[in-house]
Design an enzyme around this catalytic site. Structure first.
Site, short mmCIF file in Angstrom:
data_model
loop_
_atom_site.label_atom_id
_atom_site.label_comp_id
_atom_site.label_asym_id
_atom_site.label_seq_id
_atom_site.Cartn_x
_atom_site.Cartn_y
_atom_site.Cartn_z
CE LYS A 120 -4.46 8.38 4.37
NZ LYS A 120 -5.54 8.18 3.37
CG ASP A 138 -6.87 13.45 2.41
OD1 ASP A 138 -6.40 14.43 1.80
OD2 ASP A 138 -7.95 13.50 3.03
#
Length: 230
Positions: A120, A138
């Site tokens: 991420k 997210d």
């Protein structure tokens, strides 16, 4: 959800916010990398408060490395998990200096090899610092993708791959920011603000949240304004 709906959704996002970006404050890829490292389980507001103090003093890998972990902690102690984050930042700076000439690498593999940097974080840096069509999923993007049915999936990896597949190419670079902002301010976790959502008629979430008492639906507000002008 069909391609025509997705096209209209992102067309509206772009019209409302043509140049979206992260709410983390940065001026270089390195500053962004450190801010994202610090942001895990913390708010962007909290991270920005800390980096506003840190970056004027040290905003390069060598400068932070020279600072050392104990002094670094004094700048980021207001951020959650700051002890572990400080160690990761110092270790990351060490690798950047020794292996990358003090520069943030543009290769995913090299980014993910840095301490505290997962997929991420790497996606955020690749997308926001280097303009690549990467999708950092997210909690906000995961929720919005599933709730609206833009790209439903049981885990973040599935959602990421579906977004990269389903989002029209012209919107891919900015889609990550639009979805985060939409999830942060409109399609919020507990009670989405469907009554004030620019894609509510396209979203496939069935349990739409009605407008609070005393607040007119935006469509009704628009109709009233037209009537008053007439």
């Amino acid at each position: 959800m069909n391609p025509a709906k997705r096209l209209e959704i992102f067309t509206r996002f772009r019209a409302a916010n043509p140049h979206p970006t992260t709410e983390l404050e940065f001026s270089t890829p390195f500053e962004l990398l450190i801010a994202v490292l610090l942001s895990a389980q913390s708010t962007d507001v909290g991270v920005n408060k800390a980096t506003r103090r840190l970056y004027p003093v040290a905003n390069t890998p060598q400068a932070i490395l020279d600072m050392g972990v104990d002094e670094l902690k004094t700048y980021i102690s207001t951020i959650g998990l700051y002890n572990n984050k400080a160690k990761n930042v110092i270790a990351t700076c060490q690798i950047l200096v020794e292996q990358h000439g003090g520069e943030v690498p543009r290769a995913r593999e090299a980014l993910e090899a840095l301490p505290g940097v997962g997929r991420k974080t790497a996606n955020v840096v690749l997308n926001t610092a280097f303009g690549e069509a990467a999708m950092a999923v997210d909690t906000h993007i995961f929720r919005v993708s599933n709730r609206t049915n833009i790209a439903p999936g049981k885990n973040v990896d599935i959602v990421e791959q579906k977004l990269l597949k389903f989002v029209p190419k012209e919107f891919l670079v900015d889609a990550h920011h639009w979805l985060i902002l939409h999830g942060r301010y409109t399609c919020v976790a507990r009670k989405p603000k469907c009554w004030n959502c620019l894609i509510s008629d396209l979203c496939e979430y069935r349990e739409k949240t009605p407008a609070p008492a005393g607040v007119l639906d935006p469509a009704v507000q628009a109709a009233v304004q037209v009537a008053e002008l007439g």
